[in-house]
Write an enzyme that holds these catalytic residues in place. Structure first.
Site, short mmCIF file in Angstrom:
data_model
loop_
_atom_site.label_atom_id
_atom_site.label_comp_id
_atom_site.label_asym_id
_atom_site.label_seq_id
_atom_site.Cartn_x
_atom_site.Cartn_y
_atom_site.Cartn_z
N GLU A 112 -3.57 1.47 6.39
CA GLU A 112 -2.43 1.88 6.70
C GLU A 112 -2.17 2.14 7.80
O GLU A 112 -1.26 1.16 8.64
CB GLU A 112 -2.31 3.04 7.08
CG GLU A 112 -0.99 3.79 5.50
CD GLU A 112 -2.37 4.23 4.24
OE1 GLU A 112 -3.32 4.13 4.19
OE2 GLU A 112 -1.82 4.34 2.88
N HIS B 70 2.28 16.19 0.01
CA HIS B 70 2.76 15.26 -0.36
C HIS B 70 4.06 14.73 -0.51
O HIS B 70 5.01 14.46 -0.82
CB HIS B 70 2.38 14.24 -1.41
CG HIS B 70 0.88 13.20 -1.64
ND1 HIS B 70 -0.23 14.40 -1.13
CD2 HIS B 70 0.65 12.52 -2.06
CE1 HIS B 70 -1.33 12.88 -0.64
NE2 HIS B 70 -0.81 11.81 -1.86
C1 LIG Z 1 -4.01 7.76 3.06
C2 LIG Z 1 -3.40 7.36 1.76
N1 LIG Z 1 -2.43 5.69 0.92
C3 LIG Z 1 -2.35 5.49 0.00
C4 LIG Z 1 -1.95 7.00 -1.19
C5 LIG Z 1 -1.96 6.32 -2.37
N2 LIG Z 1 -3.02 6.67 -3.15
C6 LIG Z 1 -3.11 7.02 -3.69
S1 LIG Z 1 -4.94 7.20 -5.12
C7 LIG Z 1 -4.78 5.49 -4.43
C8 LIG Z 1 -5.59 4.33 -4.87
C9 LIG Z 1 -7.63 5.21 -4.51
O1 LIG Z 1 -7.72 4.92 -5.14
P1 LIG Z 1 -9.13 4.67 -5.34
O2 LIG Z 1 -10.35 4.89 -3.51
O3 LIG Z 1 -10.71 3.33 -5.75
O4 LIG Z 1 -9.65 6.43 -6.24
P2 LIG Z 1 -9.72 6.31 -7.91
O5 LIG Z 1 -7.86 6.77 -8.24
O6 LIG Z 1 -9.87 4.92 -8.70
O7 LIG Z 1 -10.72 7.38 -8.10
C10 LIG Z 1 -3.88 5.03 -3.26
C11 LIG Z 1 -3.27 4.24 -2.64
C12 LIG Z 1 -2.94 7.65 -0.06
N3 LIG Z 1 -2.38 9.26 -1.61
N4 LIG Z 1 -3.38 8.13 1.04
#
Ligand SMILES: Cc1ncc(C[n+]2csc(CCOP(=O)(O)OP(=O)(O)O)c2C)c(N)n1
Ligand SMILES: Cc1ncc(C[n+]2csc(CCOP(=O)(O)OP(=O)(O)O)c2C)c(N)n1
Ligand SMILES: [Mg+2]
Ligand SMILES: [Mg+2]
Lengths: 359, 372, 359, 372
Positions: free
Chosen positions: C60, C129
């Site tokens: 971000e 959230h």
């Molecule tokens: C700071 C922040 N930005 C965006 C999000 C929204 N978000 C939740 S999970 C996710 C993807 C995460 O991907 P990864 O780190 O590969 O974990 P996975 O879900 O694949 O286990 C996003 C963008 C968030 N929760 N927190």
């Protein structure tokens, strides 16, 4: 009682608490070898060593978050964020983690953390280094926010903050570090969540915190001696929780209030104070609650512009005079000390002046 | 297979006494019984998550709900490498971890249902499970938020010369966020007993690792902090456990570690994501690569597990999951009276306990006492 | 005029502006291949390609800051931050950079940037959230903050935001995406900085923004039909600048006000609204300004607790009833429509009830 | 000497047409005249900064004031590698950069004095110099704040298929902050035309690089993003320029670059820092290593510069600095009337233009018209 500076009171209290409790450690940028940007931690690295006085990399988010994690395991970290402006980089760890962990997990983990950081302005540091954003913490349930204005309160509130089991934002101020005052020998923590009446009076309630509580007392003394105006001064001391009862009780007595703040007026700390007074003391107010705050601009570097943008003693006195005049105009009484029983509608709403005209 | 990179020498090597046997090698390969147990654990996670998905469609679970489907071997292998006293910080995709840490599936399901008997008393939900006795120090919903916390927990252990280790898991997409960099640097700089584990399912939500990381071989980022690192295939729990054990013992010795576990996410990012962005062929590949089946086949081939065992385990697991769901369904919702109980740990005057409909101040009573 | 959802209005407006101006590009997490967490950008990657619809890593701070830098060179980036909760990670780039660059360098560089992000609550997303922290942006000089509550305003304000040369925080709301309303065909930008009277009335002024402006209109219509109470509804639309004139003019007419907000009460957006009304309409208010806001707790996941913590229509109606009763109690009139010429002190401050008692 | 690490292949190689000759090698070594000019430039920075330090003690300059003393060769070499149309983002320690970008020292000094003729009209001060025509896109006071901005500027250039390059300088301590990681990853991922330069004076304020970076050889962090990187000695402007030219042309070709320049900070962190944390012997070492003297000696040894030239240059430079100070002293302060002129670029109704002493609303006039 000894006379000492606000800086000394902070330093001595940190030292005393580290001697008292091995779980207290200090973390922050340049607090060790450099002895602190503002020298609050001078000598502590030499006395306690690098394990308990930790110079961190420039990584506000991670070292603040690391302090949160350490607190979850029972340590009592005291973090120094060099100025409150830089705390924006740690805000996610403070607001989304430190302030949430106790509630989000159903009360299973405490976060006994203190974040010390100075606000300020008037040092010609420019737009990004002159902000007062304590609002960002005072707004958040789960946080506690204290803002001492005297060396004695610096000590008492820091003791309370370190011994508290919740995350506490401890607001200091660049302009207060060198101010002096009496400080008691004994280590008696203050009660977080309570304001103090630092000067009793009957004509008007003057409310401030941090540097502005200091200014409030000075102005009140001056007006008492020069014009016989008897002002009651309230030092908020705690921004969260906010002690509305003390404020309302005072205004119900004085019937008028002026709020002082070093932040921006619109949506600033003073907005809540003014709104609370106008609600809780609605039938007792004889004039609108007046706010004195910074001009709403990115702070310029040039001294004349910076000076114009910051609230001055003169501005405070103007606000008090105009408020007392407004009281007189509604109560009919003209002596500044006048305290009418309550609002009279005489010539008020009938004076059809269009409202909302900006000055 | 495991690929490695070497870390630098720890600046301040801990005395084995203080830190326990340091830099130990991998444990002996797991025997048949243990492998069967791994399979049982993987199946439990699989069926538990499938049940959670169903409960979500039945509106018994709300909010966001992320499942470990496809990552069972990684979860089981990682948790098997921890001592009971070691700590785990993880993210919002943590149901399986909670169960593997030894928390009763009933309490995990109850948390999903938002009930008073849930691990977080219904306050956390799917993303925020916490249990101090089992040293699960939280699932966190802010991407990367758990990394500084885990680093600080390791600092606290080190501060007290303890010999526990902190494991901090995250997804591949999380490796792009600033907290990753700040935390790994501090952990390595201070020789903290922490293992950072990247569960690389090569997807954020729909964004592939190639589109989120300029160096998609994430374990190689350990070198930027002179941190030992390795990558391991996440389809076999025994392999994962071996690699994790090396990482954990390295951390115990004062050398933090970065472990990358290659996995597959069998469904969408969360239960509401249909994953339209995946091709039919990609989905075929996933079915074929399902670690639950590949691992079962491996055990069968080695004569460790036969049809009958599998059926037996299925039955066992099915009843555990059924009990969990029943328990959750019968657990009460937390009482609204508790709404203001968890804002502060230290009580404080003037704390707000006002409901939205209540006034800030009692309205002045009406003349003649008529009430507003 | 066509009827469409708030989501559709946002989508169509983004598309129209991208067709109009090649300098407009979209950046954010999962806005392309995934078509957006809330599908606002569905189809735009296919139509405009990866150069103008950029899926970013989860970073971000850097992708928001990169949008600021791109805006300094004349592009007009529209950033999507998935929910406002995550914007804390970008706050330094927004508050210390986007909002400062124009002033800090003496007006040499504009920052034509739009940050779209939804607030919300009521989705059982838990403590981290479910926050509404638009205050963090509304407080900052140099920022502009708009908060549309209808599909038509979503379009008009997004047009204005994209064409504005300053950084604009464009507040959306999870609960509004599926709401429907009439939207004009023409691309006519709204004026940032102006509130709207969405329902004229004479008995009380009901003020809200974003989701709560929506609730305000519904409640006003309901009370009009069921009880003949004639409420004037103001949709703030712009939180910074704040259109005080419209608010004060309304309250000077209705003599009473209730403020609705989805954030926490203490120091929340409503504090400034209440403080401004109590000041600018001091002589015209017949009852304290009432605020309806979230309970001040980390939002719990369990539905019954979340429901209790969020302001409901019932809460709004209660606040309106109690406020009108308070008006009657001061003006002597009891018909809800009563609008006395101004404050009468009758039995007001003389009723010696101790103030400041918490409910 | 220069140490290198290789970057990965750019994913999307730009057409030379669009990006200019890509991946060019270092320019031919500088000739005598150019070297003399480098010396002159270095001396100007040295004397300018010394004058600034004096003006600070005379309270003509306020706020924080960070000097380039000891980093003159790095500043001169880096700026010599840029085209006039390339962009520079830097930090609060930027007086020398401003001058080297071609901004009149008068306007730089005037900014330090907070005067209307300053590069930022007196609004920015020492930390915040900006000039669009010379493509100095700002000195920034928030550590790491300039990195995302520079990345975005490079994105804008790329978006328009321009062939300019962005250079972004930072200190060694800044390599620990999250924005460093996020920005380098995005720049490499998107093949943006940007060069990140770490000015490694091995100190934050008083914190050494060994205490702030687990991998103190910072250029090696480029590998975490498959970004080409190199380290160069910052005591010789010609060497710096050669290394910077390679970095800049790499970026122009679509391969961002990380360049680490090894320098020394001759005085405290800012003019008010006595640097007590440095030993006498360390200070001795610094004196000996002063790049201004070592470079002068080198030129003398090569018969490029003699006593007389040096004297002549001293005189030149002295008068430039004197004029700058005089100009600054005579420039007016910005008028308080302009206080509200730079909050918004697009005028907007209801913008606050209230001074602290003014009420939010005009008070109602008193009966009988007596004014409050
Ligand atoms: C700071 C922040 N930005 C965006 C999000 C929204 N978000 C939740 S999970 C996710 C993807 C995460 O991907 P990864 O780190 O590969 O974990 P996975 O879900 O694949 O286990 C996003 C963008 C968030 N929760 N927190
Ligand atoms: C985010 C942030 N944290 C802390 C500071 C205070 N600060 C200003 S300069 C500095 C040291 C920076 O060191 P380095 O990056 O090596 O740059 P140098 O001053 O050596 O050129 C610090 C900690 C800041 N300005 N911003
Ligand atoms: Mg992933
Ligand atoms: Mg440095």
């Amino acid at each position: 009682m000894t006379i000492m500076t606000y800086r000394q009171a902070l330093h001595d209290t940190l030292r005393a608490e580290m001697l008292r409790d091995d779980d207290v450690l200090l973390m922050g940028e340049e607090i060790g070898v450099f002895e602190g940007s503002y020298k609050i931690t001078a000598g502590l690295l030499a006395e306690f060593g690098p394990k308990r006085v930790r110079d961190t990399p420039i990584a506000e988010e991670a070292f603040t978050g690391a302090a949160v994690g350490a607190a979850m395991l029972g340590l009592r970290p005291v973090v120094e964020i060099m100025t409150i402006n830089f705390s924006l980089l740690a805000l996610d760890q403070i607001v989304n983690h430190a302030a949430k962990i106790y509630g989000m997990f159903g009360g299973q983990s405490k976060v006994p953390l203190v974040i010390r950081t100075p606000g300020g302005g008037g040092q010609q540091l420019g737009a990004t280094h002159s902000q007062n954003i304590e609002l960002y913490y005072a707004f958040v349930p789960g946080m506690k926010v204290v803002a001492p204005s005297t060396p004695a309160d610096a000590k008492a509130l820091l003791l309370a903050a370190i011994r508290d089991d919740d995350p506490v934002l401890f607001l200091e101020n660049l302009a207060l570090y060198n101010t002096k005052g009496e400080v008691p020998e004994e280590n008696v923590p203050a009660q977080i969540g309570q304001a103090a009446i630092t000067r009793p009076g009957k004509d008007l309630t003057l409310i401030g915190y941090s540097r502005m509580a200091h200014v409030a007392t000075e102005v009140a003394e001056q007006l008492a001696s020069t014009e016989g105006i008897d002002i009651e001064v309230i030092d908020l001391r705690s921004l969260r929780p906010l002690d509305r009862d003390t404020i309302i009780a005072s205004v119900r007595k004085t019937h008028a209030a002026v709020v002082l703040e070093d932040d921006w007026l619109t949506y600033g700390i003073g907005a809540e104070i003014a709104a609370s007074i106008s609600d809780g003391a609605f039938d007792d107010l004889d004039a609108p609650v007046r706010r004195v705050a910074m001009a709403e601009v990115p702070m310029p570097y040039a001294k004349p512009l910076e000076t114009a943008a910051l609230p001055s003693r003169y501005d405070v006195i103007t606000a008090i005079r105009q408020t007392l005049a407004a009281v007189g105009h509604r109560t009919g009484k003209n002596s500044p000390g006048a305290s009418a029983p309550g609002k009279s509608s005489a010539g008020s709403s009938s004076t059809g002046v269009p409202a909302g005209v900006k000055a | 297979m495991v690929s490695h990179t070497r870390g630098g020498e720890p600046r301040q090597r801990r005395s084995p006494a203080a830190r326990g046997k340091s830099g130990a090698d991998a444990p002996p390969p797991a025997g048949g019984e243990q492998l069967t147990q791994y399979y049982r654990d993987m199946l439990l996670i699989r069926r538990f998550e499938e049940r959670a998905a169903r409960a979500y469609t039945e509106a018994l679970i709300g909010g966001y709900c992320h499942l470990n489907l496809g990552e069972e071997a990684a979860v089981v292998g990682l948790m098997a490498a921890l001592r009971p006293t070691d700590y785990l910080f993880t993210n919002y995709r943590e149901h399986g971890y909670a169960i593997q840490r030894g928390i009763d599936p009933k309490r995990v399901m109850a948390e999903l249902y938002g009930r008073a008997d849930g691990v977080s008393k219904g306050w956390g939900g799917s993303m925020h499970m916490f249990d101090l006795t089992h040293r699960l120090l939280g699932g966190y919903g802010i991407v990367g938020g758990q990394l500084p916390l885990a680093t600080g927990a390791a600092l606290a252990i080190d501060y007290r010369d303890g010999d526990d280790v902190v494991m901090c898991t995250m997804g591949d997409g999380t490796a792009a966020i600033g907290a990753f960099h700040e935390s790994l640097n501090i952990a390595a700089l201070w020789n903290l007993p922490v293992v950072f584990v990247v569960i690389n399912n090569h997807l954020g939500m729909g964004t592939t690792i190639e589109k989120s990381a300029a160096e998609p071989e994430l374990y190689k980022r350990g070198a930027a902090y002179r941190m030992a690192a390795a990558r391991v295939d996440g389809a076999d729990p025994a392999e994962v456990r071996q690699a994790a054990a090396v990482a954990v013992e390295s951390a115990r010795g004062g050398q933090p570690y970065l472990l990358e576990v290659m996995t597959e996410r069998l469904r969408g990012h969360s239960v509401v994501d249909p994953a339209k962005y995946r091709s039919a062929q990609e989905n075929e590949r996933l079915k074929a690569a399902d670690p639950l089946h590949t691992f079962a086949a491996k055990l069968a081939a080695n004569g460790i597990l036969d049809e009958l065992d599998v059926e037996g385990i299925e039955k066992e697991v099915a009843s555990v999951v059924a009990e969990a769901a029943a328990f959750a369904a019968n657990s009460p919702s937390p009482s609204v009276e508790t709404l203001f109980d968890y804002t502060y740990a230290s009580p404080v005057p003037n704390d707000s306990r006002r409901l939205p409909g209540q006034p800030l101040f009692e309205p002045a009573p009406l003349p003649g006492g008529a009430s507003a």
